[in-house]
Design an enzyme around this catalytic site. Structure first.
Site, PDB file in Angstrom:
ATOM      1  N   HIS A  44      -2.908  -9.699  -1.508  1.00  0.00           N
ATOM      2  CA  HIS A  44      -3.181  -8.362  -0.979  1.00  0.00           C
ATOM      3  C   HIS A  44      -4.001  -8.341   0.317  1.00  0.00           C
ATOM      4  O   HIS A  44      -3.499  -7.907   1.348  1.00  0.00           O
ATOM      5  CB  HIS A  44      -3.832  -7.499  -2.059  1.00  0.00           C
ATOM      6  N   HIS A  47     -11.571  -3.604   6.665  1.00  0.00           N
ATOM      7  CA  HIS A  47     -11.480  -4.843   5.872  1.00  0.00           C
ATOM      8  C   HIS A  47     -11.580  -6.108   6.733  1.00  0.00           C
ATOM      9  O   HIS A  47     -11.069  -7.167   6.361  1.00  0.00           O
ATOM     10  CB  HIS A  47     -10.184  -4.869   5.064  1.00  0.00           C
ATOM     11  N   ASN A  70      -6.496  -4.053  -4.725  1.00  0.00           N
ATOM     12  CA  ASN A  70      -7.776  -3.544  -5.214  1.00  0.00           C
ATOM     13  C   ASN A  70      -7.638  -2.213  -5.952  1.00  0.00           C
ATOM     14  O   ASN A  70      -8.428  -1.908  -6.853  1.00  0.00           O
ATOM     15  CB  ASN A  70      -8.766  -3.408  -4.059  1.00  0.00           C
ATOM     16  N   HIS A  89      -3.242  -4.153   2.328  1.00  0.00           N
ATOM     17  CA  HIS A  89      -4.658  -3.800   2.336  1.00  0.00           C
ATOM     18  C   HIS A  89      -5.070  -3.042   3.597  1.00  0.00           C
ATOM     19  O   HIS A  89      -5.689  -1.976   3.504  1.00  0.00           O
ATOM     20  CB  HIS A  89      -5.513  -5.048   2.143  1.00  0.00           C
ATOM     21  N   VAL A  90      -4.795  -3.579   4.763  1.00  0.00           N
ATOM     22  CA  VAL A  90      -5.094  -2.893   6.020  1.00  0.00           C
ATOM     23  C   VAL A  90      -3.926  -1.951   6.321  1.00  0.00           C
ATOM     24  O   VAL A  90      -2.777  -2.391   6.398  1.00  0.00           O
ATOM     25  CB  VAL A  90      -5.300  -3.896   7.171  1.00  0.00           C
ATOM     26  N   HIS A  91      -4.223  -0.689   6.519  1.00  0.00           N
ATOM     27  CA  HIS A  91      -3.167   0.323   6.616  1.00  0.00           C
ATOM     28  C   HIS A  91      -2.618   0.407   8.037  1.00  0.00           C
ATOM     29  O   HIS A  91      -2.750   1.424   8.734  1.00  0.00           O
ATOM     30  CB  HIS A  91      -3.690   1.678   6.147  1.00  0.00           C
ATOM     31  N   ASP A 132       0.824  -1.212   0.000  1.00  0.00           N
ATOM     32  CA  ASP A 132       0.000   0.000   0.000  1.00  0.00           C
ATOM     33  C   ASP A 132       0.857   1.260   0.000  1.00  0.00           C
ATOM     34  O   ASP A 132       0.703   2.138   0.845  1.00  0.00           O
ATOM     35  CB  ASP A 132      -0.945  -0.028   1.204  1.00  0.00           C
ATOM     36  N   ASP A 181      -1.496  -2.556  -4.128  1.00  0.00           N
ATOM     37  CA  ASP A 181      -1.808  -1.130  -4.014  1.00  0.00           C
ATOM     38  C   ASP A 181      -0.551  -0.307  -4.253  1.00  0.00           C
ATOM     39  O   ASP A 181       0.179   0.034  -3.324  1.00  0.00           O
ATOM     40  CB  ASP A 181      -2.457  -0.807  -2.681  1.00  0.00           C
ATOM     41  N   TYR A 215      -2.127   4.222  -6.463  1.00  0.00           N
ATOM     42  CA  TYR A 215      -3.368   4.885  -6.053  1.00  0.00           C
ATOM     43  C   TYR A 215      -3.840   5.901  -7.084  1.00  0.00           C
ATOM     44  O   TYR A 215      -4.458   6.919  -6.755  1.00  0.00           O
ATOM     45  CB  TYR A 215      -3.214   5.540  -4.677  1.00  0.00           C
TER      46      TYR A 215
END
Length: 578
Positions: free
Chosen positions: A398, A408, A316, A435-437, A233, A260, A263
């Site tokens: 991801h 998520h 995503n 995915h999870v920040h 990400d 990711d 962006y």
């Protein structure tokens, strides 16, 4: 005198070994686990400047002329003996009246060798141009520069094959006949070797400067890259620049990016930021993207990935659906993947070796069901892994299966139900996700149960993205999500249900940090994996705010093949259906 010096050397050496042993003893290992769950309190000052670099920043500006190469990167093939070199020539175009460049007008050539001068070897590849088109008034179209991909497979030598046999000329005489055949053969790149290269089109004097990369070690139980950086990400914010600066200081041999990337889909086609669908076309909702963000990202990253191989799997934010229901166009076009080399038919899932590690990169946004091509490919790939040569088995995709943040939460449950048993059965050691920040490391786990043979799941979606950090946990009071809200239509059906056993039986969320969650913290950062031998690997996570290199989380991940491998029953194979 000689004996005295020898004794002193032996004393110093012994003390050094002892100190190293003491230091290592301070680092926990999975043999000490499972660990009691730890949550580091959120530091409100860390929200940081989650703002993208502007297109005026010199780090993202185009600094070449004509068809000189830019956005240069290196990625791996299946084994050490070949790599991919990628780059872009020509400027992108964005507007209402764009005219795509002709990729056939610029050659894809790499000159390379083990000496900086001369570069004695040459390889050619292929090129392409992609477009992002919107059939709506007011939206700007995009066409890329010419994207080049060249696979370096080593020197092509000429040689001789000599065959001897007895030739009977008559009943009484025989001679030895020698048959000589002239033929070319490919020796491949050498392992753990520094190669220099230039890319571009020599026929129009459009070549890059000289760059270099080092090939991976040969596969073997005691052969590993020194450091593998793992990040997710990323985006292109000021937090990203801190992450990449700190990552570079660790001098990795390989970068793993778990989805990711740029962006670009958080921008409208006019370059202004947006994180939702364009509401001006309610009858035909379409998610705009600002594709130049990809070019900015490639320019910013070139200083790292032109010399350090990067391996990417889609997230995503790479979906980028456009008119005609095309998706993942930028992702598929800009990166080179060892799909064909790893017998995959798709850039969304593939595998490769890095020394004694076999990496499996999986796609969460393409069909992963047991009847799908991806699952059947995974079965074949796992069955062909030789654990005597690549003892470590690492998987990456991801969205995480084991995630205790509200963001998520249980979103990837359908994928877990389809694939977890297969990965567990073949003894996958580590799983990396984004995915999870935020950052989170699990205890060894399988099917939400602590299991000494389950993999360690590590979430590193904290690279610096524009969407801010994840800071709320699903096990905190009033934070448990409504089950129906956890569904992601890009990932398939709805599978998230209540737990059926354990401390959270009958509930959708735990009421305390789950026992499978060993450590979690909401901070930007990156991780470094250092595999020491066939059973021990050191995992270290670094926070961005610790500019001195202070460790945020560290653990030895220890394999126990004698306990786990060979004692687990494999699921029924579907090879026959493929």
């Amino acid at each position: 005198m000689f004996l005295t010096m020898t004794f002193r050397w032996f004393l110093v050496f012994s003390v050094s070994i002892a100190v190293a042993a003491i230091d290592d003893d301070l680092i926990p290992s999975t043999l000490d686990g499972p660990f009691e769950p730890v949550t580091v309190p959120y530091d409100v000052s860390l929200r940081g400047n989650a703002v993208d670099l502007p297109d005026t920043d010199p780090r993202v500006r185009r600094c070449v002329e004509g068809f000189e190469p830019e956005q240069i990167s290196v990625s791996l093939s299946v084994n050490y003996d070949s790599v991919w070199i990628s780059w872009i020539t020509g400027e992108f175009q964005i507007g209402n009246n764009i005219k795509p460049l002709n990729p056939n007008t610029v050659a894809s050539v790499v000159r390379y060798g083990r000496s900086r001068v001369p570069l004695t070897d040459e390889a050619s590849g292929y090129s392409l141009v992609y477009n992002q088109l919107y059939p709506f008034e007011g939206l700007q179209n995009y066409t890329s520069g010419i994207i080049h991909h060249v696979r370096l497979t080593g020197l092509r030598h000429s040689g001789y094959l000599t065959l001897t046999q007895t030739c009977d000329l008559s009943r009484w005489m025989s001679f030895v006949c020698v048959c000589v055949f002239f033929f070319p053969f490919n020796v491949g790149l050498k392992p753990s070797t520094l190669y220099y290269y230039r890319c571009g089109d020599p026929s129009i004097s459009a070549m890059s400067g000289i760059y270099h990369f080092r090939t991976m070690p040969v596969s073997g139980p005691r052969s590993y890259p020194n450091r593998i950086a793992v990040v997710g990400d990323l985006g292109l914010t000021y937090n990203t620049t801190d992450t990449i600066h700190n990552l570079k200081s660790n001098k990795p041999d390989l970068v793993l990016l778990v989805g990711d990337v740029s962006y670009a889909n958080l921008y409208r086609t006019n370059g202004t930021g947006s994180d939702c669908y364009d509401c001006s076309f309610p009858e035909t909702p379409i998610h705009e993207t600002y594709q130049p963000r990809w070019d900015y990202w490639g320019r910013f990253m070139q200083s790292l990935i032109s010399r350090t191989p990067i391996m990417v799997i889609e997230g995503n934010h790479e979906i980028e659906e456009q008119a005609g229901k095309q998706s993942f166009v930028a992702y598929r076009s800009r990166f080179a993947f060892p799909s064909e080399e790893s017998k995959s038919s798709s850039p969304f899932y593939y595998s490769f070796n890095a020394g004694g590690i076999h990496f499996i990169m999986l796609g969460a946004y393409v069909d992963y069901s047991k009847s799908a091509k991806q699952y059947k490919w995974l079965e074949r790939d796992l069955a062909n892994v030789d654990r005597s040569m690549t003892p470590w088995l690492v998987a990456a995709w991801h969205p995480p299966w084991y995630n205790t943040y509200t963001a998520h939460y249980k979103e990837a449950e359908c994928m877990r139900l389809e694939m977890e048993e297969l990965l567990y059965s073949y003894g996958v050691d580590i799983v990396f996700n984004g995915h999870v920040h935020a950052y989170e490391r699990s205890n060894r786990v399988y099917n939400y149960t602590l299991d000494p043979c389950g993999p360690v799941h590590i979430t590193v979606g904290d690279g610096g993205n524009r969407e801010k950090m994840a800071i709320e946990h699903a096990d905190e009071a009033a934070n448990c999500p409504e089950p129906s809200s956890t569904h992601d239509e890009d990932m398939g059906g709805f599978c998230a249900t209540n737990f059926t056993s354990g401390p959270a039986a009958g509930k959708f969320c735990w009421d305390q940090q789950p026992d499978y969650s060993a450590f979690r913290e909401s901070s930007f950062g990156h991780g470094i994996l250092e595999v020491k031998n066939e059973t021990w690997a050191l995992w270290t996570w670094y926070r961005n705010q610790d500019s001195s290199g202070k460790v945020g989380d560290q653990v030895y991940i220890v394999r126990q093949p004698e306990l786990c491998l060979g004692s687990i029953k494999l699921p029924k194979s579907s090879f026959a259906d493929s």
